[in-house]
Scaffold this motif. Structure first.
Motif, PDB file in Angstrom:
ATOM      1  N   ASP A  11       0.843  -1.189   0.000  1.00 38.75           N
ATOM      2  CA  ASP A  11       0.000   0.000   0.000  1.00 38.75           C
ATOM      3  C   ASP A  11       0.881   1.242   0.000  1.00 38.75           C
ATOM      4  O   ASP A  11       1.855   1.325   0.739  1.00 38.75           O
ATOM      5  CB  ASP A  11      -0.893   0.014   1.234  1.00 38.75           C
ATOM      6  CG  ASP A  11      -1.938  -1.075   1.169  1.00 38.75           C
ATOM      7  OD1 ASP A  11      -2.626  -1.158   0.144  1.00 38.75           O
ATOM      8  OD2 ASP A  11      -2.035  -1.852   2.136  1.00 38.75           O
ATOM      9  N   GLN A  12       0.502   2.211  -0.799  1.00 33.31           N
ATOM     10  CA  GLN A  12       1.275   3.439  -0.889  1.00 33.31           C
ATOM     11  C   GLN A  12       0.354   4.619  -0.631  1.00 33.31           C
ATOM     12  O   GLN A  12      -0.747   4.694  -1.183  1.00 33.31           O
ATOM     13  CB  GLN A  12       1.938   3.559  -2.261  1.00 33.31           C
ATOM     14  CG  GLN A  12       2.958   4.653  -2.329  1.00 33.31           C
ATOM     15  CD  GLN A  12       3.775   4.569  -3.609  1.00 33.31           C
ATOM     16  OE1 GLN A  12       3.445   3.849  -4.533  1.00 33.31           O
ATOM     17  NE2 GLN A  12       4.843   5.328  -3.666  1.00 33.31           N
ATOM     18  N   LEU A  80       4.555   7.232   1.441  1.00 39.53           N
ATOM     19  CA  LEU A  80       4.754   6.221   2.463  1.00 39.53           C
ATOM     20  C   LEU A  80       4.320   4.879   1.898  1.00 39.53           C
ATOM     21  O   LEU A  80       3.156   4.697   1.557  1.00 39.53           O
ATOM     22  CB  LEU A  80       3.943   6.558   3.719  1.00 39.53           C
ATOM     23  CG  LEU A  80       4.032   5.553   4.860  1.00 39.53           C
ATOM     24  CD1 LEU A  80       5.459   5.473   5.400  1.00 39.53           C
ATOM     25  CD2 LEU A  80       3.063   5.936   5.964  1.00 39.53           C
ATOM     26  N   ILE A  82       3.783   1.015   2.580  1.00 39.97           N
ATOM     27  CA  ILE A  82       3.567   0.064   3.666  1.00 39.97           C
ATOM     28  C   ILE A  82       3.621  -1.328   3.058  1.00 39.97           C
ATOM     29  O   ILE A  82       2.645  -1.810   2.487  1.00 39.97           O
ATOM     30  CB  ILE A  82       2.217   0.325   4.359  1.00 39.97           C
ATOM     31  CG1 ILE A  82       2.140   1.772   4.849  1.00 39.97           C
ATOM     32  CG2 ILE A  82       2.024  -0.649   5.511  1.00 39.97           C
ATOM     33  CD1 ILE A  82       0.776   2.186   5.331  1.00 39.97           C
ATOM     34  N   GLN A  86       8.490  -3.980   5.529  1.00 43.01           N
ATOM     35  CA  GLN A  86       9.171  -2.704   5.727  1.00 43.01           C
ATOM     36  C   GLN A  86       8.238  -1.527   5.479  1.00 43.01           C
ATOM     37  O   GLN A  86       7.187  -1.663   4.868  1.00 43.01           O
ATOM     38  CB  GLN A  86      10.385  -2.597   4.808  1.00 43.01           C
ATOM     39  CG  GLN A  86      10.029  -2.544   3.335  1.00 43.01           C
ATOM     40  CD  GLN A  86      11.257  -2.509   2.453  1.00 43.01           C
ATOM     41  OE1 GLN A  86      12.369  -2.681   2.913  1.00 43.01           O
ATOM     42  NE2 GLN A  86      11.057  -2.281   1.182  1.00 43.01           N
ATOM     43  N   LEU A  87       8.679  -0.371   5.969  1.00 45.62           N
ATOM     44  CA  LEU A  87       8.049   0.904   5.679  1.00 45.62           C
ATOM     45  C   LEU A  87       9.088   1.749   4.954  1.00 45.62           C
ATOM     46  O   LEU A  87      10.249   1.801   5.370  1.00 45.62           O
ATOM     47  CB  LEU A  87       7.637   1.622   6.965  1.00 45.62           C
ATOM     48  CG  LEU A  87       6.609   0.953   7.851  1.00 45.62           C
ATOM     49  CD1 LEU A  87       6.452   1.725   9.147  1.00 45.62           C
ATOM     50  CD2 LEU A  87       5.281   0.850   7.144  1.00 45.62           C
ATOM     51  N   ARG A 104       9.319  -2.888   9.369  1.00 45.79           N
ATOM     52  CA  ARG A 104       7.957  -2.643   9.850  1.00 45.79           C
ATOM     53  C   ARG A 104       7.755  -3.146  11.280  1.00 45.79           C
ATOM     54  O   ARG A 104       7.070  -2.523  12.080  1.00 45.79           O
ATOM     55  CB  ARG A 104       6.971  -3.320   8.901  1.00 45.79           C
ATOM     56  CG  ARG A 104       5.533  -3.108   9.278  1.00 45.79           C
ATOM     57  CD  ARG A 104       4.608  -3.656   8.239  1.00 45.79           C
ATOM     58  NE  ARG A 104       3.234  -3.563   8.697  1.00 45.79           N
ATOM     59  CZ  ARG A 104       2.192  -3.700   7.920  1.00 45.79           C
ATOM     60  NH1 ARG A 104       2.376  -3.958   6.637  1.00 45.79           N
ATOM     61  NH2 ARG A 104       0.980  -3.607   8.396  1.00 45.79           N
ATOM     62  N   LEU A 125       7.637   8.745  12.855  1.00 47.34           N
ATOM     63  CA  LEU A 125       8.094   7.369  12.721  1.00 47.34           C
ATOM     64  C   LEU A 125       9.332   7.240  13.592  1.00 47.34           C
ATOM     65  O   LEU A 125      10.261   8.037  13.485  1.00 47.34           O
ATOM     66  CB  LEU A 125       8.463   7.054  11.269  1.00 47.34           C
ATOM     67  CG  LEU A 125       7.340   6.977  10.260  1.00 47.34           C
ATOM     68  CD1 LEU A 125       7.910   6.761   8.861  1.00 47.34           C
ATOM     69  CD2 LEU A 125       6.381   5.866  10.599  1.00 47.34           C
ATOM     70  N   LEU A 150      -3.379   4.040   8.875  1.00 51.61           N
ATOM     71  CA  LEU A 150      -2.236   3.321   9.436  1.00 51.61           C
ATOM     72  C   LEU A 150      -2.689   2.241  10.406  1.00 51.61           C
ATOM     73  O   LEU A 150      -2.162   1.117  10.392  1.00 51.61           O
ATOM     74  CB  LEU A 150      -1.287   4.304  10.126  1.00 51.61           C
ATOM     75  CG  LEU A 150      -0.552   5.286   9.211  1.00 51.61           C
ATOM     76  CD1 LEU A 150       0.229   6.290  10.031  1.00 51.61           C
ATOM     77  CD2 LEU A 150       0.327   4.579   8.214  1.00 51.61           C
ATOM     78  N   LYS A 153      -4.055  -0.723   8.598  1.00 51.77           N
ATOM     79  CA  LYS A 153      -3.020  -1.553   7.965  1.00 51.77           C
ATOM     80  C   LYS A 153      -2.253  -2.381   8.995  1.00 51.77           C
ATOM     81  O   LYS A 153      -1.276  -3.038   8.658  1.00 51.77           O
ATOM     82  CB  LYS A 153      -2.031  -0.688   7.176  1.00 51.77           C
ATOM     83  CG  LYS A 153      -2.664   0.109   6.069  1.00 51.77           C
ATOM     84  CD  LYS A 153      -3.234  -0.793   5.021  1.00 51.77           C
ATOM     85  CE  LYS A 153      -3.932   0.021   3.954  1.00 51.77           C
ATOM     86  NZ  LYS A 153      -4.810  -0.796   3.149  1.00 51.77           N
ATOM     87  N   LEU A 155      -0.636  -1.208  11.724  1.00 52.34           N
ATOM     88  CA  LEU A 155       0.459  -0.508  12.388  1.00 52.34           C
ATOM     89  C   LEU A 155      -0.043   0.036  13.721  1.00 52.34           C
ATOM     90  O   LEU A 155      -1.161   0.545  13.819  1.00 52.34           O
ATOM     91  CB  LEU A 155       0.975   0.634  11.516  1.00 52.34           C
ATOM     92  CG  LEU A 155       1.588   0.203  10.188  1.00 52.34           C
ATOM     93  CD1 LEU A 155       1.810   1.390   9.288  1.00 52.34           C
ATOM     94  CD2 LEU A 155       2.889  -0.525  10.426  1.00 52.34           C
TER      95      LEU A 155
END
Length: 168
Positions: A11-12, A80, A82, A86-87, A104, A125, A150, A153, A155
């Motif tokens: 996801d961006q 960003l 996701i 990783q982020l 992540r 972050l 976020l 997703k 997080l």
């Protein structure tokens, strides 16, 4: 503004400041002010107050510089990504200027509450000793939307109270 983009890697999110006026609109406003000031200054010049002309010119130059700098800062964006492992955060104005890739699993997101009801909360972050501001230009509604995305997703967003000090 928060835009959800589809990407092969995950996801961006594209995060940008709200732009109420385009560059062309800024030029039209400046030209309108130029026309008004030119008519007023012409009347003052005909009345014998020619000494105001250089100051009016400086005022127009300062206004043009202000319009340019504001429009340039409104072109900032952050991407960003996701991904499952990783982020990745990319920041820049016209091109990518900075990039961070963080794992992540060990990256935390801090939401620092606003000190005043009119200011939006701030997002960061955090990974080990690294602290990166996330979209400080977002308004309150866009910040809430980003936090909801976020959290959706998977997080974890940790909420904190602001440090003591000045309210803004």
């Amino acid at each position: 503004m928060v835009e959800h983009l589809l990407s092969d890697q995950g996801d961006q999110l594209r995060l940008t400041p709200n732009r109420s006026l385009s560059w062309r609109g800024n030029i039209h406003v400046w030209l309108g002010l130029l026309a008004i000031m030119a008519s007023i200054n012409t009347g003052m010049w005909l009345a014998g107050a020619w000494v105001i002309l250089p100051f009016a010119g400086l005022e127009l130059v300062a206004l043009a510089v202000g319009f340019y700098l504001t429009a340039r800062q409104c072109r900032r964006q952050e991407l960003l990504l996701i991904a499952p492992e990783q982020l990745r955060l990319e920041k820049g104005i016209f091109h990518k200027e900075m990039e961070w890739t963080l794992p992540r699993r060990t990256t935390r997101i801090h939401l620092v509450a606003a000190r005043h009801p009119w200011t939006p909360p701030r997002l960061f972050l955090l990974h080990q000793e690294l602290e990166i501001a996330l979209a400080p230009f977002l308004n309150m509604d866009d910040t809430r939307l980003l936090v909801n995305i976020l959290e959706g997703k998977g997080l974890r967003v940790e909420r904190r109270q602001p440090d003591q000090g000045v309210w803004f």
